[in-house]
Design an enzyme around this catalytic site. Structure first.
Site: not given
Ligand code: KDG
Ligand code: MG
Length: 402
Positions: A283, A402
């Site tokens: 990713r 988180w």
């Molecule tokens: O800044 C944090 C976000 O980019 C994240 O929470 C988004 O996990 C995410 C995603 O898969 O888009």
């Molecule tokens: Mg994500």
């Protein structure tokens, strides 16, 4: 040819973005995204105090040498702040090189490997019926792949679920707010959610899901196994990836494909996961992974182990990152999918773009460079506003991931 100016533009057209702009003595300039959500100013300081002064006078065509200069030359290598700052510079330099060549960036990378780039978007709701409505809406917009997140019954707030009438934006407060998590309630609920989605939408749609680092390996193994009947495209960030041994346990128990890496910033963060074939999608995207120069190395390594790219594309990655990512996606042989959370109209008036979306797929456009520019005058009207990501606690008050 010489770099004559290098600066950082910080703006907040609805959320904060950090953009590097590099100008040459021939008048050609390039821009790169260096946004690190919730820690933007640390990257600005790294760039302004240490990197940009050292760029002046260098030949912008020597992208590789400049990359090595800042990577090896930092001594304290890697890390999200340093690699984001390096990505901003590297992306701007690739933009310059492609403009000098009079080519869209994907041509410079080696030409396109596909006709169009499949993207997934987000569908979320506070409960199953509203999530199903959001899936229907995303399908109407043309998406063939949809990430599903839903409020968990009995849990006050859940990752990925938007506030009433708003699009999802996690960095929503001056200081971190607190959300609550219950692994037990989540694990019992998640299969019901995917059952409901498959019942209504059938098999002809790709479904994705983000666990956002909240499980232990054995819990992730259970989730992957219980979601197998719903044939997910991927299960993302099921566990925090510091303990990479944990991925072995997940892999032993489930055939649900595994995606990871939006918080990685170096090839060394994913090397062993790839070599041991513990993941299916990587990713890490351009802004967090040291730019195009380093992402090429990550993607090439991934290709040896059947791992495909699935670039992060939340709204905290600016349209500049999205533009560069789409050129990369068009070229990279082992492409998997591209995340897309649409930027607002206001954001897209500050950042003009050539990439286009049609019927679930993107094309990066044919403009020389990566095709994204910044309207500096407009950007100046939207000054930085501190916004932090939340923290997460278990129901008993324990601080969690988180
Ligand atoms: O800044 C944090 C976000 O980019 C994240 O929470 C988004 O996990 C995410 C995603 O898969 O888009
Ligand atoms: Mg994500």
């Amino acid at each position: 040819m010489k770099i004559t100016a290098a600066k950082v533009i910080v703006c907040c057209p609805g959320r904060n973005f950090v953009t590097v702009k590099i100008t040459t003595d021939e008048g050609v300039y390039g821009i790169g995204d260096a946004t690190l959500n919730g820690r933007e100013k640390s990257v600005v300081s790294y760039l302004e105090d240490y990197m940009l002064p050292a760029l002046i006078g260098k030949d912008p065509q020597r992208i590789e040498d400049i990359w090595q200069f800042f990577y090896r030359g930092a001594y304290w290598r890697r890390g999200p702040v340093g690699m984001c700052a390096l990505a901003g510079i590297d992306t701007a330099l690739w933009d310059i090189k492609a403009k000098l060549a009079g080519m869209p960036l994907y041509q410079l990378l080696g030409g396109r490997s596909r006709d169009r780039i499949m993207a997934y978007t987000h569908a979320n709701g506070k409960d199953i019926p509203s999530t199903l409505d959001a899936v229907a809406q995303a399908q109407e917009q043309g998406y063939k792949a949809i990430r599903i997140q839903c409020g968990i019954p009995g849990v006050a707030s859940t990752y990925g679920v938007a506030k009433e009438g708003k699009s999802y934006e996690p960095a929503d407060a001056d200081l971190p707010t607190e959300s609550v998590w219950s692994t037990e309630k989540y694990l019992n609920f998640a299969p019901k959610l995917f059952q409901a989605v498959r019942d209504q939408f059938g098999d002809d749609i790709h479904l994705l899901h983000d666990v956002h680092h909240r499980l232990t390996p054995i819990e992730a193994a259970r989730l992957g196994k219980e979601l197998e009947p719903y044939h997910l495209f991927w299960m993302e960030d099921a566990v925090p990836a510091e303990n990479q041994e944990g991925f072995k346990l997940i892999r032993q128990h489930t055939t649900t494909p595994i995606a990871v890496g939006e918080v990685f910033n170096s090839i060394h963060d994913c090397r062993e996961l790839m070599q041991n074939q513990l993941i299916d999608y990587i990713r890490t995207t351009i802004v967090h992974g040291g730019g195009i120069t380093h992402l090429r190395r990550i993607a090439d390594l991934a290709s040896l182990f059947h791992v495909r790219t699935g670039f992060h594309g939340a709204t905290d990655l600016s349209p500049v990152c999205m533009g560069a990512a789409l050129h990369f996606d068009y070229w990279v042989p082992n492409f998997g999918i591209q995340e897309h959370m649409p930027h607002s109209e206001l954001m897209e008036s500050v950042f003009t773009r050539h990439y286009q979306f049609e019927d679930g797929y993107f094309t990066p456009g044919e403009a020389p460079g990566h095709g994204v520019d910044i309207n500096e005058e407009l950007a100046a009207k939207y000054p930085y506003k501190r916004a932090c990501l939340p923290v997460n606690r278990l129901e008993d008050g324990t601080l969690w991931h988180w």
